[in-house]
Design an enzyme around this catalytic site. Structure first.
Site, short mmCIF file in Angstrom:
data_model
loop_
_atom_site.label_atom_id
_atom_site.label_comp_id
_atom_site.label_asym_id
_atom_site.label_seq_id
_atom_site.Cartn_x
_atom_site.Cartn_y
_atom_site.Cartn_z
N LYS A 1 -4.05 16.23 -7.73
CA LYS A 1 -3.49 16.13 -9.07
C LYS A 1 -2.79 17.42 -9.50
CE LYS A 1 -4.66 11.85 -9.98
NZ LYS A 1 -3.62 10.82 -10.14
N GLY B 1 -3.82 5.78 -8.01
CA GLY B 1 -4.60 6.94 -7.60
C GLY B 1 -6.02 6.51 -7.30
N ALA C 1 -18.74 20.41 1.08
CA ALA C 1 -19.55 20.49 2.29
C ALA C 1 -19.95 19.09 2.79
CB ALA C 1 -20.80 21.33 2.03
N TYR D 1 -9.50 15.40 -5.09
CA TYR D 1 -8.78 14.79 -6.22
C TYR D 1 -8.04 15.85 -7.04
CZ TYR D 1 -8.28 11.84 -10.45
OH TYR D 1 -7.79 11.14 -11.53
N ASP E 1 0.89 -1.16 0.00
CA ASP E 1 0.00 0.00 0.00
C ASP E 1 0.92 1.21 0.00
OD1 ASP E 1 -1.49 2.21 0.67
OD2 ASP E 1 -2.63 1.21 2.25
P1 NAI Z 1 -8.08 2.20 -11.45
O1 NAI Z 1 -8.92 2.45 -10.28
O2 NAI Z 1 -8.63 1.34 -12.55
O3 NAI Z 1 -6.66 1.61 -11.02
C1 NAI Z 1 -5.90 2.18 -9.99
C2 NAI Z 1 -4.98 1.12 -9.41
O4 NAI Z 1 -4.26 1.73 -8.32
C3 NAI Z 1 -5.76 -0.07 -8.84
O5 NAI Z 1 -5.17 -1.27 -9.27
C4 NAI Z 1 -5.64 0.12 -7.35
O6 NAI Z 1 -5.69 -1.09 -6.62
C5 NAI Z 1 -4.29 0.81 -7.23
N1 NAI Z 1 -4.15 1.50 -5.95
C6 NAI Z 1 -5.06 2.30 -5.36
N2 NAI Z 1 -4.61 2.70 -4.16
C7 NAI Z 1 -3.39 2.15 -3.99
C8 NAI Z 1 -2.44 2.18 -2.94
N3 NAI Z 1 -2.67 2.85 -1.81
N4 NAI Z 1 -1.29 1.49 -3.09
C9 NAI Z 1 -1.06 0.78 -4.23
N5 NAI Z 1 -1.93 0.72 -5.25
C10 NAI Z 1 -3.09 1.39 -5.14
O7 NAI Z 1 -7.69 3.65 -12.01
P2 NAI Z 1 -7.21 4.12 -13.45
O8 NAI Z 1 -8.37 4.68 -14.16
O9 NAI Z 1 -6.40 3.07 -14.11
O10 NAI Z 1 -6.30 5.36 -13.06
C11 NAI Z 1 -4.89 5.29 -12.92
C12 NAI Z 1 -4.37 6.68 -12.67
O11 NAI Z 1 -4.80 7.56 -13.73
C13 NAI Z 1 -4.86 7.31 -11.38
O12 NAI Z 1 -3.84 8.07 -10.79
C14 NAI Z 1 -5.98 8.22 -11.87
O13 NAI Z 1 -6.21 9.27 -10.97
C15 NAI Z 1 -5.43 8.69 -13.18
N6 NAI Z 1 -6.44 9.19 -14.10
C16 NAI Z 1 -7.38 8.37 -14.66
C17 NAI Z 1 -8.29 8.89 -15.55
C18 NAI Z 1 -9.32 8.04 -16.22
O14 NAI Z 1 -10.06 8.57 -17.06
N7 NAI Z 1 -9.41 6.75 -15.94
C19 NAI Z 1 -8.31 10.31 -15.92
C20 NAI Z 1 -7.28 11.06 -15.28
C21 NAI Z 1 -6.38 10.51 -14.42
#
Ligand code: NAI
Length: 475
Positions: free
Chosen positions: A385, A318, A326, A381, A290
């Protein structure tokens, strides 16, 4: 999640319905495929007065197997091409009904010599003549200088003006065409950026301005630029992180994927499938951690030090915990700031303090266009970011001495679990309100990360590259 509208309007039946009803028909974007040549066809070249980069441009075009034709604004191109022994001809402006076979794959404009705004007319002349000749999924690359490096106010003004031109072209062109501006400082190497922006790997990256301000050694191989490099990717079990891990491995890196215990099975599956696609003899590994746990930075640093250090860190993990401020609980605020921002700081501090991240290393952090534009219900968020962007910009200068670059990618709407959970209306708006008329795929973010992580990108640091199809949000 599948984009059914995109599939429908590009099916034989849907195409005719869309035509008769006048519905928008987003292009099926041409992305990289191993069984298809990455480059080819012809580039039309335009230029302002005193273009500085014809020799370098010709060298890259020859290396990637593209031929060229010169617009009248680039009259000096033909002699330079002859000197390089490269075939080149003259660009003839065409009528509206240019057939597909007559089209060029790229329009490249060398604006490096423009030093006052009257000279911007040369951009008008070139793109007025040439835009209609650009093929579907074509590429526009304008090359200028960083305004701050110009000696006169007039030159800095004119160089800055290129941004509006390049971004507007991206909005006018449509048909899957991208348009980007490279600001290349004197003596900086732009081959890695030019290759990326001319290739199908940048299918969802448009309207971007990238500054390149240092020399870079070319990688031993442009097809496996990360060979011999070790990388970590946080949040690698699924979504964008899984794709980043896969693309880095495809480019030759040995990858350690990190994710939480609850995602252990998915992480193992992801790393096994990467091993199948890009065999490393078992060197791709999964690390359960984590990233926000107090012991994580030391544990991760120790595990990586034991395997001899690393070259590439991708901060991808993320979370979102959306609520208007609020209604937001303190836990929702804290967990998002902790995982999305503070964990990156702590991990980098540990890796840098112990030199686990080697010289010439690369840090790429995943931000979001929410961090640029802000978003209702996402104060936590968007704050995290935007912090990622601030960190990248603030850290870049001090890391230069070690040859380490740090950049951010800011995805727009990407088709993942995160966006599949959005309400229908918000999801459709996110998908359509960009120059490509569709959402991006995780691989679009992954390709951008791989480009920034490559040795050829040594001159790119402190940049934020949006992977958003030129989204209207935060533009
Ligand atoms: P997702 O939710 O599909 O995957 C995120 C991964 O991070 C998951 O495998 C989760 O288990 C892991 N994770 C979460 N907390 C963790 C922790 N404390 N330690 C280790 N691993 C952890 O998300 P997605 O869509 O693949 O997003 C990836 C990145 O891209 C994130 O930073 C998100 O904010 C960013 N992002 C995504 C967008 C989208 O449209 N999907 C748009 C803009 C940014």
């Amino acid at each position: 999640m599948k984009d059914r509208y995109l599939d429908f309007v590009n099916s034989p039946f849907g195409t005719s319905i869309a035509r008769s009803l006048g519905l928008p028909r987003p292009e099926v974007l041409r992305r990289h495929r191993a069984d298809r040549a990455e480059f080819g066809g012809m580039a039309a070249i335009g230029a302002g007065p005193s273009p500085a980069l014809f020799d370098d441009l010709l060298a890259v075009l020859s290396a990637i197997g593209m031929t060229s034709i010169a617009h009248e604004s680039a009259s000096g191109w033909l002699p330079v091409a002859a000197r390089h022994g490269a075939m080149s001809g003259r660009f003839e402006p065409r009528a509206r009904d240019t057939s597909a076979s007559d089209r060029v794959e790229a329009l490249i404009f060398d604006a490096t010599g423009i030093d006052e705004s009257g000279q911007l007319h040369s951009l008008y002349a070139f793109f007025h003549d040439a835009l209609r000749s650009l093929a579907r999924n074509g590429r526009i690359v304008v090359i200028g200088r960083p305004p701050a490096t110009r000696e006169s106010v007039k030159a800095a003004t004119a160089q800055h003006a290129l941004e509006g031109m390049t971004r507007s072209l991206g909005k006018e062109a449509r048909n899957g065409i991208t348009s980007n501006l490279l600001r290349v400082a004197d003596g900086a190497d732009f081959e890695s950026a030019l290759r990326f922006f001319l290739s199908p790997r940048s299918a969802y990256v448009s309207g971007q301005v990238v500054t390149i301000d240092a020399p870079a050694a070319a990688p031993e191989s442009w097809t496996k630029p990360l060979a011999g490099k070790r990388a970590i990717v946080t949040g690698a079990a699924r979504g964008i992180g899984a794709s980043i891990a896969a693309v880095l491995a495809e480019h030759g890196a040995i990858v350690t994927g990190i994710d939480i215990d609850a995602a252990r099975d998915a992480l193992d599956q992801t790393m096994l499938s990467i091993e199948d696609a890009s065999p490393s003899g078992g060197a791709h590994t999964a690390l359960v951690a984590d990233i926000a746990a107090p012991e994580a930075p030391a544990d991760i640093a120790a595990a990586l030090a034991a395997s001899g250090g690393i070259d590439i860190v991708v901060h991808n993990a993320g979370i979102t915990r959306d609520k208007t401020i609020a209604r937001m609980s303190p836990e929702m605020w804290d967990s998002v700031i902790d995982i999305n921002l503070l964990a990156q700081e702590r991990i980098d501090d540990a890796l840098l303090a112990q030199n686990v991240l080697r010289e010439q290393g690369r840090i790429v952090a995943v931000s979001s266009i929410s961090g640029i534009a802000g978003n209702r219900g996402q104060t936590n968020y968007a704050t995290s970011k935007a912090g990622v962007i601030g960190r990248v910009r603030a850290m870049a200068p001090s890391l230069r001495a070690r040859g380490i670059t740090i950049n951010a990618v800011a995805p727009g709407f990407i088709e993942t679990h995160m966006t599949a959970r959005m309400p229908f209306g918000v999801r459709e708006a996110g998908r359509r309100l960009n120059s490509m008329g569709q959402g991006g795929l995780p691989v679009d973010v992954a390709e951008t990360v791989a480009w920034l992580a490559s040795p050829g990108s040594a001159g790119i640091t402190g940049n934020v590259v949006r992977v958003c199809g030129q989204s209207l949000i935060g533009a």
